[in-house]
Design a protein around this motif. Structure first.
Motif, PDB file in Angstrom:
ATOM      1  N   LEU A   1       0.763  -1.223   0.230  1.00  0.00           N
ATOM      2  CA  LEU A   1      -0.245  -0.124  -0.446  1.00  0.00           C
ATOM      3  C   LEU A   1       1.250   1.168   0.051  1.00  0.00           C
ATOM      4  N   GLY A   2       0.867   2.000  -0.329  1.00  0.00           N
ATOM      5  CA  GLY A   2       1.441   2.923  -1.221  1.00  0.00           C
ATOM      6  C   GLY A   2       0.654   4.455   0.460  1.00  0.00           C
ATOM      7  N   GLY A   3       2.281   4.674   1.079  1.00  0.00           N
ATOM      8  CA  GLY A   3       1.547   5.878   1.591  1.00  0.00           C
ATOM      9  C   GLY A   3       1.037   6.902   1.317  1.00  0.00           C
ATOM     10  N   ARG A   4       1.833   7.801   0.334  1.00  0.00           N
ATOM     11  CA  ARG A   4       0.531   8.639   0.233  1.00  0.00           C
ATOM     12  C   ARG A   4      -0.859   8.372  -0.204  1.00  0.00           C
ATOM     13  N   LEU A   5      -0.833   7.013  -1.288  1.00  0.00           N
ATOM     14  CA  LEU A   5      -2.372   7.002  -0.573  1.00  0.00           C
ATOM     15  C   LEU A   5      -3.302   6.610   0.019  1.00  0.00           C
ATOM     16  N   ALA A   6      -2.643   6.304   1.036  1.00  0.00           N
ATOM     17  CA  ALA A   6      -3.348   5.843   2.445  1.00  0.00           C
ATOM     18  C   ALA A   6      -3.863   7.194   3.103  1.00  0.00           C
ATOM     19  N   ASP A   7      -2.656   8.404   3.184  1.00  0.00           N
ATOM     20  CA  ASP A   7      -2.827   9.415   2.945  1.00  0.00           C
ATOM     21  C   ASP A   7      -4.586  10.331   2.665  1.00  0.00           C
ATOM     22  N   ARG A   8      -4.336   9.529   1.755  1.00  0.00           N
ATOM     23  CA  ARG A   8      -5.252  10.799   1.078  1.00  0.00           C
ATOM     24  C   ARG A   8      -6.999  10.308   0.686  1.00  0.00           C
ATOM     25  N   LEU A   9      -6.437   8.792   1.030  1.00  0.00           N
ATOM     26  CA  LEU A   9      -8.108   8.387   1.309  1.00  0.00           C
ATOM     27  C   LEU A   9      -9.018   8.135   2.749  1.00  0.00           C
ATOM     28  N   SER A  10     -10.202   8.460   3.051  1.00  0.00           N
ATOM     29  CA  SER A  10     -11.105   8.553   4.003  1.00  0.00           C
ATOM     30  C   SER A  10     -10.829   6.698   4.086  1.00  0.00           C
ATOM     31  N   PRO A  11     -11.125   6.565   5.993  1.00  0.00           N
ATOM     32  CA  PRO A  11     -10.833   5.389   6.143  1.00  0.00           C
ATOM     33  C   PRO A  11     -11.724   4.167   5.339  1.00  0.00           C
ATOM     34  N   HIS A  12     -13.057   4.282   4.932  1.00  0.00           N
ATOM     35  CA  HIS A  12     -14.235   4.110   4.396  1.00  0.00           C
ATOM     36  C   HIS A  12     -13.708   3.822   2.842  1.00  0.00           C
ATOM     37  N   GLU A  13     -12.764   4.583   1.443  1.00  0.00           N
ATOM     38  CA  GLU A  13     -11.772   4.208   0.934  1.00  0.00           C
ATOM     39  C   GLU A  13     -11.355   3.300   1.239  1.00  0.00           C
TER      40      GLU A  13
END
Length: 242
Positions: free
Chosen positions: A98-110
Motif C-alpha cells: 500500500l502506497g503511503g501517499r495513497l493511504a494519506d489521501r483516502l478516507s477510512p472507508h475508501e
C-alpha cells in the motif's frame, strides 16, 4: 453443470473421431507433429511464466526492504512511503503493498475498500494468474480474438475482486472514489491490475452489482486442453490400432 458435462463429452467424442480418421489416413500416430509443435509453444509459455515468477520474487524482496508492515481492518500489508497505489506482488506467497501517499489521501472507508479488493487478489493468487495470462500474449497476441479473450480475463480478475469487496459491505461509492484517487501512471509493479480502472469505475457508478460471469480460466485452459486432447487421442488410437 449438465451443460458443461455435455460440452466436455461432445468435445471428447469429436477429438476421438478425428484421431481415428487421421490415424487411418496417415497409417500411424497422427499426433506426433502436433505434439512437437505444441510442446515448443508450451515450453516458451512456461519459460515466460517462470521468468515472471522470478522477477516477482526479486521485486518482492526489494519492496520488503523499502516498506514497513502494517495492519488495518484486520488485513496485513506493507506500506511503501511515497507510493500512490496499491497492489499485490508474489506468485506463491503474495503480499499486499500500500502506497503511503495513497493511504494519506483516502478516507477510512475508501482505505478499507482498497484493502478488501487487494485481499481478494492475494487470496486467489492474482499475480500468478496475471503472469500466466500475459505470457500468452507474445504467442497468440497477433490473433485479435485471442487478445480480446486474454484482456477480458484480466478485466474479470479486477471486477471479481471489486465484487468481493462489495459483498463485504463496502459501499460502491467508496470503492469508486478510491479508484479515482489511485495514481498508477508511474508504472507500479501491480500496474496490470489497475489497467482497466475506467471500466471498473463505470460498473460501480452504473450500479452494476452483479459479479462478472465466471468463464473459463484462460490462463490455464490451453495447457489443460492440449494435455487432455493428447491423452484422449493416444488412448483412442491405442484401442483402435492395437
Amino acid at each position: 453443470m449438465v451443460r458443461n458435462g455435455t460440452l466436455i463429452g461432445t468435445a471428447t467424442l469429436v477429438v476421438a473421431a478425428l484421431c481415428l480418421v487421421i490415424g487411418r489416413i496417415a497409417g500411424g500416430d497422427p499426433l506426433m507433429p502436433f505434439e512437437y509443435a505444441a510442446a515448443m509453444v508450451m515450453a516458451v509459455w512456461a519459460g515466460r511464466v517462470a521468468l515472471a515468477i522470478g522477477r516477482g520474487h526479486l521485486m518482492g524482496r526489494e519492496l520488503d526492504r523499502s516498506s514497513s508492515p502494517w495492519t488495518a481492518f484486520g488485513l496485513d500489508c506493507r506500506v511503501l512511503p511515497g507510493a500512490s497505489s496499491a497492489f499485490v506482488v508474489g506468485a506463491f506467497h503474495p503480499r499486499i503493498y500500500l502506497g503511503g501517499r495513497l493511504a494519506d489521501r483516502l478516507s477510512p472507508h475508501e482505505l478499507r475498500a482498497v484493502l478488501a479488493h487487494e485481499e481478494h487478489h492475494r487470496r486467489h493468487g492474482a499475480p500468478l494468474r496475471a503472469a500466466a495470462l500475459q505470457a500468452w500474449l507474445p504467442l497468440i497476441g497477433w490473433w485479435p480474438l485471442a487478445h480480446r479473450l486474454v484482456e477480458r480475463r484480466l478485466i474479470d480478475l479486477e471486477r471479481t475482486a471489486d465484487s468481493y469487496a462489495l459483498q463485504l459491505g463496502i459501499e460502491r461509492r467508496d470503492l469508486a472514489s478510491a479508484l479515482m484517487a489511485t495514481d498508477d501512471t508511474g508504472g507500479t509493479p501491480g500496474s496490470w491490475f489497475s489497467a482497466y480502472t475506467r471500466e471498473r469505475i463505470s460498473a460501480l457508478v452504473l450500479d452494476d452489482a452483479a459479479p462478472p460471469r465466471q468463464g473459463a480460466p484462460m490462463e490455464w485452459l490451453p495447457v489443460v486442453t492440449a494435455l487432455v486432447a493428447a491423452l484422449t487421442c493416444h488412448v483412442t488410437f491405442a484401442i483402435a490400432f492395437p
